[in-house]
Design a protein around this motif. Structure first.
Motif, PDB file in Angstrom:
ATOM      1  N   VAL B  12     -41.233 -39.913  15.083  1.00 30.90           N
ATOM      2  CA  VAL B  12     -42.439 -39.158  15.408  1.00 30.90           C
ATOM      3  C   VAL B  12     -43.631 -39.952  14.879  1.00 30.90           C
ATOM      4  N   THR B  15     -50.996 -40.359  17.041  1.00 28.23           N
ATOM      5  CA  THR B  15     -51.787 -41.197  17.932  1.00 28.23           C
ATOM      6  C   THR B  15     -52.471 -42.306  17.149  1.00 28.23           C
ATOM      7  N   ASP B  38     -38.364 -40.731  31.432  1.00 24.44           N
ATOM      8  CA  ASP B  38     -39.141 -39.503  31.360  1.00 24.44           C
ATOM      9  C   ASP B  38     -38.569 -38.508  32.357  1.00 24.44           C
ATOM     10  N   PRO B  83     -50.054 -40.369  23.258  1.00 24.11           N
ATOM     11  CA  PRO B  83     -49.137 -39.288  23.669  1.00 24.11           C
ATOM     12  C   PRO B  83     -48.389 -39.612  24.964  1.00 24.11           C
ATOM     13  N   GLN B  85     -46.949 -42.168  25.687  1.00 22.65           N
ATOM     14  CA  GLN B  85     -45.799 -42.999  25.364  1.00 22.65           C
ATOM     15  C   GLN B  85     -44.636 -42.190  24.762  1.00 22.65           C
ATOM     16  N   THR B  86     -44.818 -40.885  24.694  1.00 22.43           N
ATOM     17  CA  THR B  86     -43.709 -40.013  24.321  1.00 22.43           C
ATOM     18  C   THR B  86     -42.627 -40.132  25.393  1.00 22.43           C
ATOM     19  N   SER B  87     -41.419 -40.537  24.976  1.00 20.72           N
ATOM     20  CA  SER B  87     -40.389 -40.842  25.952  1.00 20.72           C
ATOM     21  C   SER B  87     -39.079 -41.147  25.231  1.00 20.72           C
ATOM     22  N   ARG B 109     -35.547 -41.780  20.856  1.00 16.81           N
ATOM     23  CA  ARG B 109     -36.473 -40.719  21.283  1.00 16.81           C
ATOM     24  C   ARG B 109     -37.738 -40.809  20.451  1.00 16.81           C
ATOM     25  N   THR B 111     -41.691 -39.503  19.864  1.00 18.65           N
ATOM     26  CA  THR B 111     -42.696 -38.473  20.109  1.00 18.65           C
ATOM     27  C   THR B 111     -44.004 -38.918  19.481  1.00 18.65           C
ATOM     28  N   VAL B 112     -45.069 -38.909  20.275  1.00 25.45           N
ATOM     29  CA  VAL B 112     -46.397 -39.268  19.785  1.00 25.45           C
ATOM     30  C   VAL B 112     -47.279 -38.019  19.816  1.00 25.45           C
TER      31      VAL B 112
END
Lengths: 114, 113
Positions: B12, B15, B38, B83, B85-87, B109, B111-112
């Protein structure tokens, strides 16, 4: 670049029935077409592939057909079983402009109903 | 018999933070790849490396950099995470440049926030 369209996005079939997933590609120079299976939370794994000099390939309950003229290829699964439930991705090799890799379709979620 | 190993499995970020995803394969493969996955978008190629010392852009390279450190290792760096780039990121390797099977890692995994 290469564009791969995959249909349907979701497919629900009764256990024992057949399932067919279809893909089209845009680059006539593509010569390699693999299919990957991805179970929930797992990595994609190759299940079958076909090269452009072959029209059909079978491996037990799964088969892939290729129509180069129409630029489409299909995955056929017969006698479906619960363990066939997964997301399936088709892909096509792209080349040109210094690039070389696989372009994937968006996936088909196959659901096997008991 | 590790195959393709990715680290970390989960991360996690806030930004603007930076991080590097590591990938190593022990199959003596020449080609290595980074994909992102995604929902509803399939697998999209970020960068690939045909051999040690070479890297090339894929379909979605913006915001990423890569390094092919040696034949075994191929890292992906996010310099300033966003965000978007959350993937889930997958590293893969192949014995030859896409004329054969791709072997995927387990995925990372990210999360941004």
């Amino acid at each position: 670049g290469e564009n791969v369209e995959q249909h349907p996005s979701t497919l629900s079939v009764q256990e024992g029935d057949s399932a067919v997933i279809k893909c089209t590609y845009s680059d006539s120079a593509s010569n390699y077409f693999p299919w990957y299976k991805q179970e929930l939370g797992k990595r994609p794994q190759l299940i079958i592939d076909i090269r452009s000099n072959v029209g059909e390939k079978k491996d037990q309950r799964i088969a892939v057909t290729l129509n180069k003229t129409a630029k489409h290829f299909s995955l056929h699964i017969t006698e479906t079983q619960p363990e066939d439930s997964a997301v399936y991705f088709c892909a096509a090799r792209f080349t040109g402009g210094g690039a070389d890799g696989l372009t994937f379709g968006k996936g088909t979620h196959l659901i096997i109903q008991p | 018999n590790a195959g393709v190993t990715q680290t970390p499995k989960f991360q996690v970020l806030k930004t603007g933070q930076s991080m590097t995803l590591q990938c190593a394969q022990d199959m003596n493969h020449n080609s290595m790849y980074w994909y992102r996955q995604d929902p509803g978008m399939g697998l999209r190629l970020i960068y690939y490396s045909a051999s040690e010392g070479t890297t090339d852009k894929g379909e979605v390279p913006n915001g990423y950099n890569v390094s092919r450190l040696n034949k075994r290792e191929f890292s992906l760096r996010l310099e300033s995470a966003a965000p978007s780039q959350t993937s889930v990121y997958f590293c893969a390797s192949s014995p030859r440049l896409v004329s054969g099977e791709l072997f995927f890692g387990e995925g990372s995994r990210l999360t941004v926030l």
